[in-house]
Design a protein around this motif. Structure first.
Motif, short mmCIF file in Angstrom:
data_model
loop_
_atom_site.label_atom_id
_atom_site.label_comp_id
_atom_site.label_asym_id
_atom_site.label_seq_id
_atom_site.Cartn_x
_atom_site.Cartn_y
_atom_site.Cartn_z
N ASP A 1 0.83 -1.21 0.00
CA ASP A 1 0.00 0.00 0.00
C ASP A 1 0.86 1.26 0.00
N LEU A 2 1.95 1.25 0.77
CA LEU A 2 2.86 2.40 0.75
C LEU A 2 3.50 2.55 -0.63
N ALA B 1 1.16 4.30 -2.81
CA ALA B 1 1.15 5.74 -2.51
C ALA B 1 2.27 6.43 -3.29
N LEU B 2 3.45 5.83 -3.29
CA LEU B 2 4.58 6.40 -4.03
C LEU B 2 4.30 6.41 -5.53
N ILE C 1 -3.64 8.90 -2.38
CA ILE C 1 -2.31 8.81 -1.77
C ILE C 1 -2.43 8.82 -0.26
N PHE C 2 -3.24 9.73 0.27
CA PHE C 2 -3.45 9.79 1.72
C PHE C 2 -4.01 8.48 2.25
N LEU D 1 -1.35 5.80 2.30
CA LEU D 1 -0.39 6.04 3.39
C LEU D 1 -0.98 5.66 4.75
N ALA E 1 0.30 2.35 6.67
CA ALA E 1 0.94 2.58 7.97
C ALA E 1 0.20 1.85 9.08
#
Length: 117
Positions: free
Chosen positions: A9-10, A13-14, A48-49, A52, A56
């Motif tokens: 998932d991160l 986001a990138l 993206i939020f 993240l 996380a």
């Protein structure tokens, strides 16, 4: 598995953070009109939020030794839906489309495997 799901998932986001450069935004969005350009870019920032925060949380919970099963189940549903939409709205002939489709499938499976821990 929850750690792997969170890291994926991160990574997404990138990937979405690179959309401006990869797809020539906002210039290449301009022909769709200023409202569509604004909506597309806003939705991308919000996604993206979400990636993240979600990634996380999965990583944090996996570090605590206990992941609530609804979290990876929701992720599996999200990625399964995204995989299904790939077949509806995207041309699957180019190799990048084939690659991202395979990544969506793998991401779906990893999230669902994380449900059981």
């Amino acid at each position: 598995m929850a750690l792997a799901a969170g890291l994926l998932d991160l990574g997404f986001a990138l990937f979405h953070a690179a959309f401006r450069r990869l797809f020539g935004w906002p210039e290449r969005l301009a022909p769709s009109g200023s409202l569509n350009t604004a909506i597309t870019q806003t939705l991308n920032v919000m996604l993206i939020f979400v990636f993240l925060a979600y990634g996380a949380t999965l990583i944090w919970q996996s570090g605590q030794g206990s992941v609530h099963p609804l979290l990876p189940l929701a992720g599996g549903a999200f990625w399964g839906l995204r995989l299904a939409l790939q077949f509806v709205w995207f041309d699957l002939k180019p190799w990048p489309s084939k690659l991202i489709t395979a990544i969506f499938a793998l991401t779906t499976v990893i999230h669902l495997l994380a449900v059981k821990g």
